[in-house]
Design an enzyme around this catalytic site. Structure first.
Site, PDB file in Angstrom:
ATOM      1  N   SER A  70      -8.210  -3.449 -21.551  1.00 15.98           N
ATOM      2  CA  SER A  70      -8.454  -2.991 -20.183  1.00 15.98           C
ATOM      3  C   SER A  70      -9.218  -1.672 -20.210  1.00 15.98           C
ATOM      4  O   SER A  70      -8.839  -0.735 -20.910  1.00 15.98           O
ATOM      5  CB  SER A  70      -7.130  -2.786 -19.443  1.00 15.98           C
ATOM      6  OG  SER A  70      -6.455  -4.000 -19.286  1.00 15.98           O
TER       7      SER A  70
ATOM      8  N   ASP B 232     -18.591 -14.341 -27.099  1.00 16.57           N
ATOM      9  CA  ASP B 232     -18.840 -13.874 -28.460  1.00 16.57           C
ATOM     10  C   ASP B 232     -17.893 -14.575 -29.444  1.00 16.57           C
ATOM     11  O   ASP B 232     -16.666 -14.480 -29.330  1.00 16.57           O
ATOM     12  CB  ASP B 232     -18.634 -12.356 -28.528  1.00 16.57           C
ATOM     13  CG  ASP B 232     -19.182 -11.744 -29.792  1.00 16.57           C
ATOM     14  OD1 ASP B 232     -18.554 -11.923 -30.856  1.00 16.57           O
ATOM     15  OD2 ASP B 232     -20.243 -11.101 -29.738  1.00 16.57           O
TER      16      ASP B 232
ATOM     17  N   HIS C 211      -7.240  -0.304 -14.087  1.00 15.70           N
ATOM     18  CA  HIS C 211      -6.120  -0.760 -13.263  1.00 15.70           C
ATOM     19  C   HIS C 211      -5.019   0.297 -13.332  1.00 15.70           C
ATOM     20  O   HIS C 211      -5.035   1.157 -14.213  1.00 15.70           O
ATOM     21  CB  HIS C 211      -5.604  -2.130 -13.728  1.00 15.70           C
ATOM     22  CG  HIS C 211      -5.071  -2.135 -15.137  1.00 15.70           C
ATOM     23  ND1 HIS C 211      -3.912  -1.482 -15.510  1.00 15.70           N
ATOM     24  CD2 HIS C 211      -5.549  -2.706 -16.276  1.00 15.70           C
ATOM     25  CE1 HIS C 211      -3.683  -1.655 -16.808  1.00 15.70           C
ATOM     26  NE2 HIS C 211      -4.675  -2.396 -17.291  1.00 15.70           N
TER      27      HIS C 211
END
Length: 223
Positions: free
Chosen positions: A187, A172, A49
């Site tokens: 990210s 998980d 991003h």
């Protein structure tokens, strides 16, 4: 050219309890993110991003560098509030890459770090990505990434480059216990399905930190 005095109250660091004063210099931006890939041409992609400032505004960095980082702690994500990886990096250790491009799919540039530890992996075409089990590589403590299981809930059929290609859920148990799900700093974490790179984590859903968005690897690599 004018000196000003301000009265401020330092904030307490949630990791080590130290009192700190944070200053933002508009002409310099730094942060912790995850390196997604290094391609055969020696170029890297990270974040998934665009770079944003402390106010959430997209900025266009005029150059810059990336450095190795060590994660020292985690602020777990909670419903309504994003968590965060607490990391440190040192410019004295030397840059491992230059930043020459920033767009909606992340930051990009020439990689100059140690390539001997990198593992070659095929890139999956976006049409092959299906809902189901997948994995992410992410570092939530120290300097070594680990593999964590996730589930791809939805894979959009995108015919032109767009972000938010997939909706994913962290399954998980270890990662959920450590971070609560997806947190800031993750990210760019590579998404792996059937042994191939399919995308990268981009955003967390504030209302449910176990879920987030990912972008297709093809879009991020400009294919």
């Amino acid at each position: 050219g004018k000196r000003e005095n301000y009265l401020v109250t330092p904030a307490e660091d949630s990791v080590n309890g130290q009192k700190k004063l944070g200053l933002m210099l508009q002409e310099s931006v730094s942060g912790v993110g995850t390196l997604t890939f290094v391609d055969g041409r020696g170029r890297y992609g990270a974040l998934g991003h665009p770079v944003k400032d402390a106010r959430g505004n997209t900025i266009e960095p005029e150059g810059g560098n990336i450095y190795p980082a060590a994660i020292k702690g985690v602020v777990p994500g909670k419903r309504g509030k994003a968590g965060e990886l607490k990391g440190v990096y040192s410019k004295e250790s030397g840059s491992i890459g230059e930043i020459d491009s920033d767009n909606i799919f992340g930051i990009f540039g020439k990689y100059c770090g140690n390539g001997e530890k990198l593992t070659e992996i095929a890139v999956a075409p976006r049409e092959s990505v299906q809902p189901g089990k997948a994995y992410i590589y992410s570092t939530v403590f120290g300097t070594s990434p680990r593999l964590y299981e996730i589930e791809i809930i939805k894979a959009e059929r995108q015919n032109s480059p767009l972000d938010k290609s997939m909706v994913v859920r962290v399954t998980d148990r270890k990662l959920l216990a450590e971070t609560g799900g997806i947190v800031q700093g993750m990210s760019g974490s590579p998404v792996i399905q059937n042994g191939k790179l399919v995308g990268a984590i981009t955003h967390v859903l504030i209302d449910d930190p176990t879920k987030g968005y990912a972008v297709y690897a093809e879009w991020m690599m400009g294919r």
